[in-house]
Design an enzyme around this catalytic site. Sequence first.
Site, PDB file in Angstrom:
ATOM      1  N   VAL B  19       0.836  -1.205   0.000  1.00 50.11           N
ATOM      2  CA  VAL B  19       0.000   0.000   0.000  1.00 50.11           C
ATOM      3  C   VAL B  19       0.872   1.256   0.000  1.00 50.11           C
ATOM      4  O   VAL B  19       0.594   2.227  -0.714  1.00 50.11           O
ATOM      5  CB  VAL B  19      -0.956  -0.004   1.221  1.00 50.11           C
ATOM      6  CG1 VAL B  19      -1.697   1.321   1.331  1.00 50.11           C
ATOM      7  CG2 VAL B  19      -1.957  -1.152   1.112  1.00 50.11           C
ATOM      8  N   SER B  45      13.586  -2.199   6.479  1.00 48.46           N
ATOM      9  CA  SER B  45      13.496  -1.621   5.139  1.00 48.46           C
ATOM     10  C   SER B  45      14.273  -0.311   5.018  1.00 48.46           C
ATOM     11  O   SER B  45      14.265   0.321   3.962  1.00 48.46           O
ATOM     12  CB  SER B  45      12.039  -1.352   4.783  1.00 48.46           C
ATOM     13  OG  SER B  45      11.285  -2.529   4.885  1.00 48.46           O
ATOM     14  N   ARG B 104     -10.312   3.268  13.515  1.00 50.87           N
ATOM     15  CA  ARG B 104     -11.527   3.370  12.705  1.00 50.87           C
ATOM     16  C   ARG B 104     -12.801   3.566  13.521  1.00 50.87           C
ATOM     17  O   ARG B 104     -13.686   4.316  13.141  1.00 50.87           O
ATOM     18  CB  ARG B 104     -11.699   2.120  11.821  1.00 50.87           C
ATOM     19  CG  ARG B 104     -10.774   2.133  10.616  1.00 50.87           C
ATOM     20  CD  ARG B 104     -10.909   0.861   9.797  1.00 50.87           C
ATOM     21  NE  ARG B 104      -9.857   0.796   8.789  1.00 50.87           N
ATOM     22  CZ  ARG B 104      -9.243  -0.309   8.390  1.00 50.87           C
ATOM     23  NH1 ARG B 104      -9.593  -1.478   8.912  1.00 50.87           N
ATOM     24  NH2 ARG B 104      -8.306  -0.276   7.484  1.00 50.87           N
ATOM     25  N   CYS B 133     -10.416  -2.369   3.211  1.00 53.61           N
ATOM     26  CA  CYS B 133     -10.605  -2.505   1.765  1.00 53.61           C
ATOM     27  C   CYS B 133     -11.954  -3.113   1.403  1.00 53.61           C
ATOM     28  O   CYS B 133     -12.637  -2.638   0.496  1.00 53.61           O
ATOM     29  CB  CYS B 133      -9.458  -3.317   1.172  1.00 53.61           C
ATOM     30  SG  CYS B 133      -8.906  -4.669   2.205  1.00 53.61           S
ATOM     31  N   GLN B 160     -11.063 -12.377  -0.971  1.00 58.10           N
ATOM     32  CA  GLN B 160     -10.017 -11.383  -0.774  1.00 58.10           C
ATOM     33  C   GLN B 160      -8.653 -11.886  -1.242  1.00 58.10           C
ATOM     34  O   GLN B 160      -8.230 -12.995  -0.930  1.00 58.10           O
ATOM     35  CB  GLN B 160      -9.966 -10.987   0.709  1.00 58.10           C
ATOM     36  CG  GLN B 160     -11.285 -10.367   1.151  1.00 58.10           C
ATOM     37  CD  GLN B 160     -11.307  -9.864   2.587  1.00 58.10           C
ATOM     38  OE1 GLN B 160     -12.213 -10.209   3.336  1.00 58.10           O
ATOM     39  NE2 GLN B 160     -10.341  -9.063   2.971  1.00 58.10           N
ATOM     40  N   SER B 163      -2.788  -9.849  -1.495  1.00 62.40           N
ATOM     41  CA  SER B 163      -2.126  -8.555  -1.303  1.00 62.40           C
ATOM     42  C   SER B 163      -2.715  -7.797  -0.115  1.00 62.40           C
ATOM     43  O   SER B 163      -2.064  -6.921   0.438  1.00 62.40           O
ATOM     44  CB  SER B 163      -2.221  -7.702  -2.571  1.00 62.40           C
ATOM     45  OG  SER B 163      -3.563  -7.539  -2.953  1.00 62.40           O
ATOM     46  N   ARG B 239     -10.157 -15.724   2.158  1.00 67.28           N
ATOM     47  CA  ARG B 239      -8.937 -15.429   1.402  1.00 67.28           C
ATOM     48  C   ARG B 239      -8.852 -16.396   0.235  1.00 67.28           C
ATOM     49  O   ARG B 239      -9.015 -17.611   0.428  1.00 67.28           O
ATOM     50  CB  ARG B 239      -7.729 -15.611   2.329  1.00 67.28           C
ATOM     51  CG  ARG B 239      -6.435 -15.118   1.741  1.00 67.28           C
ATOM     52  CD  ARG B 239      -6.326 -13.618   1.702  1.00 67.28           C
ATOM     53  NE  ARG B 239      -6.318 -13.011   3.021  1.00 67.28           N
ATOM     54  CZ  ARG B 239      -6.399 -11.701   3.236  1.00 67.28           C
ATOM     55  NH1 ARG B 239      -6.517 -10.853   2.226  1.00 67.28           N
ATOM     56  NH2 ARG B 239      -6.381 -11.232   4.468  1.00 67.28           N
ATOM     57  N   HIS B 246     -10.110  -7.418  -4.501  1.00 66.48           N
ATOM     58  CA  HIS B 246     -11.067  -8.197  -3.719  1.00 66.48           C
ATOM     59  C   HIS B 246     -12.398  -8.240  -4.456  1.00 66.48           C
ATOM     60  O   HIS B 246     -12.830  -7.229  -5.018  1.00 66.48           O
ATOM     61  CB  HIS B 246     -11.330  -7.532  -2.360  1.00 66.48           C
ATOM     62  CG  HIS B 246     -10.167  -7.562  -1.418  1.00 66.48           C
ATOM     63  ND1 HIS B 246      -8.986  -8.221  -1.680  1.00 66.48           N
ATOM     64  CD2 HIS B 246     -10.021  -7.009  -0.176  1.00 66.48           C
ATOM     65  CE1 HIS B 246      -8.170  -8.065  -0.649  1.00 66.48           C
ATOM     66  NE2 HIS B 246      -8.762  -7.337   0.263  1.00 66.48           N
TER      67      HIS B 246
END
Lengths: 337, 337
Positions: B19, B45, B104, B133, B160, B163, B239, B246
């Site tokens: 993302v 990273s 959320r 998503c 889904q 990813s 999944r 999705h």
Amino acid sequence: MFKKKNKYTVAVVGATGAVGREMVSILEERKFPVSELVLLASDRSEGEKIEFSGKIRSVGKLAKDSFKDVDIVLFSAGSDRSLKFAPIAVEAGAIVIDSSGAFRMDPKVPLVVPEINAHALEKHAGIIASPNCSSIGLLMALKPIHAAVKIKRIVVTTFQSVSGTGKDAIDELAGQTVALLNFKDIEKKIYPHQIAFNCLPHVDGFLENGYTREEMEMADGIRKVVEDESIQLTATAVRVPVFRSHAESVNIETERKISANEARAVLSKMPGVVVYDDPSRSLYPLQLDVTGKDETYIGRVREDETIKNGLNLWIVIDNIRKGAALNAVQIAEHLIS
Amino acid sequence: MFKKKNKYTVAVVGATGAVGREMVSILEERKFPVSELVLLASDRSEGEKIEFSGKIRSVGKLAKDSFKDVDIVLFSAGSDRSLKFAPIAVEAGAIVIDSSGAFRMDPKVPLVVPEINAHALEKHAGIIASPNCSSIGLLMALKPIHAAVKIKRIVVTTFQSVSGTGKDAIDELAGQTVALLNFKDIEKKIYPHQIAFNCLPHVDGFLENGYTREEMEMADGIRKVVEDESIQLTATAVRVPVFRSHAESVNIETERKISANEARAVLSKMPGVVVYDDPSRSLYPLQLDVTGKDETYIGRVREDETIKNGLNLWIVIDNIRKGAALNAVQIAEHLIS
């Protein structure tokens, strides 16, 4: 019309297909009393060899005269061939067990899942139909719940494997996957779109009302087997990039309340059903695990609080075994018992 | 609290994830007025290079002092990091747009899909959340139908892609597929079961009631964005072995009747929605086709005759774009407009 014997001449039509081959091996596994096994298929497969009870047999070409002295014919070669040859087989004195959609809704033809409505076998005109694979999975779960608390309405979404389409579709999924991993173009012969790493909301042909035949057939099939025209069912059938076994996400509204625990209890008592439901240990039925199993597996049993009497389930069935070949052989076993 | 400028210093937390990378490229594509782009990730990273507007930039390590002079922070690094670092960013004077589940359902935090409830952005305390998503895909379809005929209840089953779990899950699906095609043993690190050629009815952790967090969050998220606590939703989240986007099979019960044609008409008028629905030509939304698209695609629109006012839909959304990165950038665009 159907004479009991010690052993029977059994024919398998569509013997080289995914379901036909499974029928042959299930007849052997379950020691069905076969005196003679007649393997039939289209020209394309004539002469192919299949082993049964330690002997290699040759596949013959399906023709009008294929059914002489045959007692039981298991059909799994598509609706067109069933429509054409099943009446010929009956005429020749055989009893037909048909796995195609050709006769399922014919009022003269019993539609049977032996664990549910074996009594329907008492009256027939030579042809007996086996429900489609998604319907059988659903029926195995619905029947005990319907008996306990009466089902009013079902909303089902299927996750159907490519083996439901046949051997060529299995090759197509494998072939497309290999091509993609080698950065090559894919070939599409069976499905209108790429099936590798993709889901297609399209199983069987579309009807005027926007539903597929598969989706409508589930509603009709369930009412006929459960023998209750009041059950409402709406379906969305989806093909997924899985080789074998079908999964179904099922939402049920019942007349009376049933708790998740009570539902697990009644499902556990149903012959042919395994309740496999322990999310805390990541245990739920998977297509990979249920492949090769005779039982229909049920998990993710939970109450749906959005309606007064609601329940959600996740069902997995081996579409080739109990979804087709095994159910047909079980019907034959009931006929001779 | 948030000062309008000509250009903004934007930070992306989780910049090396699926993302995060998409956020960077969408900021460039949509010509977001960026004066300075700060790329942040965990130690693992640090130092990775990402291109933005023709310049290669180095990824820095996320730390408490990362947010000095930053105007807008896009978080996509999991709930734990959002919970820890979002308040620090707000304290430093930035506004946070969070794609994780951390905030959320916090009543002080607006949960926003700009096409639906941009007005909720008027009041916030520094943090704005983007729905998950699956909820965004569903919301894009539900909102215009709710406005037209009021939605009472939704039964949804998701398909889904991996990813949604992140880059490592994409590698796991690819790696397992390659291993299987070479008759080798598969490795399982991300999912508890094989995901290649298999469907897992398990997205996010399980709760006491047998549902997953993903399944419960969809119900809560939809009510919050649509601002209607009366909407009922029950979900099964699955999944599937698909890399990206999705799909959702959705059954809707509405207060007033809406025909399939009327539903297509109201959906077509919704900004960000494409109705793609011609089954007679095998046209319906597919995960493969919608990948890379900004719009939510809707097809298989058909009336559900099992209830008085029923409708079935098939929704597909690119979970990485509109399902996460694009929605976050759109929120940022609204904030500065």
